[in-house]
Design a protein around this motif. Structure first.
Motif, PDB file in Angstrom:
ATOM      1  N   ALA A 289       0.867  -1.174   0.000  1.00 38.25           N
ATOM      2  CA  ALA A 289       0.000   0.000   0.000  1.00 38.25           C
ATOM      3  C   ALA A 289       0.908   1.229   0.000  1.00 38.25           C
ATOM      4  N   LEU A 290       0.724   2.100  -0.979  1.00 40.78           N
ATOM      5  CA  LEU A 290       1.606   3.253  -1.172  1.00 40.78           C
ATOM      6  C   LEU A 290       0.926   4.524  -0.674  1.00 40.78           C
ATOM      7  N   TYR A 291       1.644   5.262   0.160  1.00 41.77           N
ATOM      8  CA  TYR A 291       1.146   6.512   0.731  1.00 41.77           C
ATOM      9  C   TYR A 291       2.049   7.648   0.260  1.00 41.77           C
ATOM     10  N   LEU A 292       1.451   8.737  -0.183  1.00 39.86           N
ATOM     11  CA  LEU A 292       2.191   9.887  -0.708  1.00 39.86           C
ATOM     12  C   LEU A 292       1.928  11.109   0.159  1.00 39.86           C
ATOM     13  N   ARG A 293       2.996  11.843   0.477  1.00 40.84           N
ATOM     14  CA  ARG A 293       2.843  13.134   1.158  1.00 40.84           C
ATOM     15  C   ARG A 293       3.259  14.227   0.181  1.00 40.84           C
ATOM     16  N   THR A 294       2.324  15.104  -0.107  1.00 45.06           N
ATOM     17  CA  THR A 294       2.596  16.212  -1.013  1.00 45.06           C
ATOM     18  C   THR A 294       3.071  17.422  -0.210  1.00 45.06           C
ATOM     19  N   PRO A 295       3.716  18.392  -0.856  1.00 48.63           N
ATOM     20  CA  PRO A 295       4.196  19.577  -0.134  1.00 48.63           C
ATOM     21  C   PRO A 295       3.075  20.253   0.660  1.00 48.63           C
ATOM     22  N   ASP A 296       3.407  20.707   1.852  1.00 48.02           N
ATOM     23  CA  ASP A 296       2.478  21.429   2.738  1.00 48.02           C
ATOM     24  C   ASP A 296       1.413  20.537   3.356  1.00 48.02           C
ATOM     25  N   ASP A 297       1.510  19.234   3.166  1.00 44.49           N
ATOM     26  CA  ASP A 297       0.572  18.298   3.811  1.00 44.49           C
ATOM     27  C   ASP A 297       1.328  17.572   4.912  1.00 44.49           C
ATOM     28  N   TYR A 300       0.878  11.514   5.263  1.00 47.70           N
ATOM     29  CA  TYR A 300       0.963  10.666   4.078  1.00 47.70           C
ATOM     30  C   TYR A 300      -0.435  10.113   3.813  1.00 47.70           C
ATOM     31  N   ARG A 301      -0.912  10.248   2.597  1.00 52.36           N
ATOM     32  CA  ARG A 301      -2.275   9.831   2.257  1.00 52.36           C
ATOM     33  C   ARG A 301      -2.245   8.633   1.316  1.00 52.36           C
ATOM     34  N   LEU A 302      -3.167   7.711   1.557  1.00 50.14           N
ATOM     35  CA  LEU A 302      -3.240   6.495   0.756  1.00 50.14           C
ATOM     36  C   LEU A 302      -3.375   6.848  -0.723  1.00 50.14           C
ATOM     37  N   PHE A 303      -2.488   6.294  -1.522  1.00 54.20           N
ATOM     38  CA  PHE A 303      -2.422   6.629  -2.950  1.00 54.20           C
ATOM     39  C   PHE A 303      -2.943   5.456  -3.791  1.00 54.20           C
ATOM     40  N   ASN A 304      -2.253   4.339  -3.721  1.00 51.85           N
ATOM     41  CA  ASN A 304      -2.756   3.151  -4.404  1.00 51.85           C
ATOM     42  C   ASN A 304      -2.172   1.898  -3.759  1.00 51.85           C
ATOM     43  N   ILE A 305      -2.564   0.775  -4.282  1.00 53.29           N
ATOM     44  CA  ILE A 305      -2.039  -0.493  -3.785  1.00 53.29           C
ATOM     45  C   ILE A 305      -1.468  -1.242  -4.976  1.00 53.29           C
TER      46      ILE A 305
END
Length: 335
Positions: A289-297, A300-305
């Motif tokens: 399960a891949l989590y991405l954190r974007t700038p200013d966040d 880490y939010r669930l992106f895809n699996i």
């Protein structure tokens, strides 16, 4: 529809429940079959949410047909019959539940409605035919979708669930000769769709991930989190089969072309380079399960699996799914 067996405790209890009209007891006795019926519907439909809906429809139809149950067949058999026909009725009404051309030169096709199946919802029943890894993996589920619906039902009931021809014929209101013919055609298609896979569905099968698979997942996660593209590339086979559902477009590409394509699409670039990952399993397959954190966040939010098919220490197939808005995957939405 009859089984050569005496009336069992489940059947006697169910008949008493039917006579009493006790909805709570009806739910209690049928609920114990929910997980295996839902897996059965998933094999028929390749979509977790549809399988959930059709399992619920099975119980509703069972309640409406409760007076027809006389105990001549096992309760489990009766429920499987209803579930199979519920799925066939669903497929008859939908024109978006067939594989579509993938655009590959080998005339392949893909199943855009495919969804992963959470392992926590698999039956705890140790029956191989119900929970065998080989019959729940994505490649098997996709291959089954290439069968016409009634042929699909015959194949699943005969070769996966293990019913004799007479019982399958009774459930589907076919002759034994028709069932035998449909099964022979289905087996030919399955061999064509899964030429390099084990095809003996009813012999003892694997359940757990191998140490090799666990090691590759760990390395895949580490490479993602470090943005180590060379390491990531080294984990992929040069004939990698990649698809990101529900988008159309299966690719069979080299490891370098796969990574170059992800980078050109924006991944591992500023704004898409801060990853955290969780090792998990779906369809009894290794996954990340891949989590991405974007700038200013801050999170880490669930992106895809990413679901991985691993052969000899390399990722041979990578199927990506959008994991957002799917609480049934039981993944934390943020880290």
């Amino acid at each position: 529809m009859t089984d050569a067996r005496p009336l069992g405790a489940d059947e006697a209890t169910f008949i008493a429940v039917v006579r009493s009209g006790d909805t709570a007891r009806f739910a209690l006795i049928t609920e114990r079959h929910r997980r295996e019926l839902q897996v059965h519907c998933y094999r028929m439909l390749a979509n977790y949410e549809d399988a959930q809906d059709m399992t619920q429809e099975t119980f509703l139809r069972a309640w409406n047909k409760r007076e027809s149950f006389k105990g001549h067949a096992a309760l489990r058999t009766w429920l499987y019959r209803i579930a199979t026909n519920v799925c066939l009725d669903f497929l008859a009404k939908r024109n978006d539940r067939t594989p579509v051309p993938s655009g590959l030169s080998d005339s392949g096709s893909e199943v855009l409605y495919l969804q992963p199946y959470p392992d926590r919802m698999l039956p705890e029943d140790p029956q191989e035919s119900v929970v065998a890894r080989e019959t729940i993996e994505l490649a098997f589920i996709v291959a089954v979708q290439h069968l016409p619906p009634r042929q699909r039902a015959v194949f699943i009931l005969r070769d996966v669930v293990g019913w004799p021809a007479s019982k399958a014929a009774d459930a589907l209101e076919l002759t034994i000769a028709s069932v035998t013919s449909a099964l022979q055609r289905a087996r030919v298609t399955m061999r064509e769709q899964l030429p390099d896979r084990r095809l003996d569905w009813r012999s003892p099968a694997a359940h757990e991930l191998s140490n090799d698979e666990r090691g590759v997942v760990k390395s895949y996660i580490d490479a993602h989190e470090r943005n180590d593209l060379d390491r990531l590339m080294s984990l992929l086979r040069d004939d990698l089969r990649f698809v990101m559902l529900p988008e159309a477009g299966t690719s069979v590409i080299t490891a370098k072309d796969a990574v170059d394509g992800w980078v050109s699409g924006g991944l591992f670039q500023p704004g898409y380079d801060d990853w955290r990952c969780i090792a998990t399993t779906v369809n009894r397959m290794p996954a990340a399960a891949l989590y991405l954190r974007t700038p200013d966040d801050p999170e880490y939010r669930l992106f895809n699996i990413a679901v991985l098919h691993i052969v000899d220490g390399k990722i041979a197939e990578l199927t990506g799914f959008d994991a957002t808005d799917k609480p049934w995957l039981d993944l934390p939405p943020t880290l």
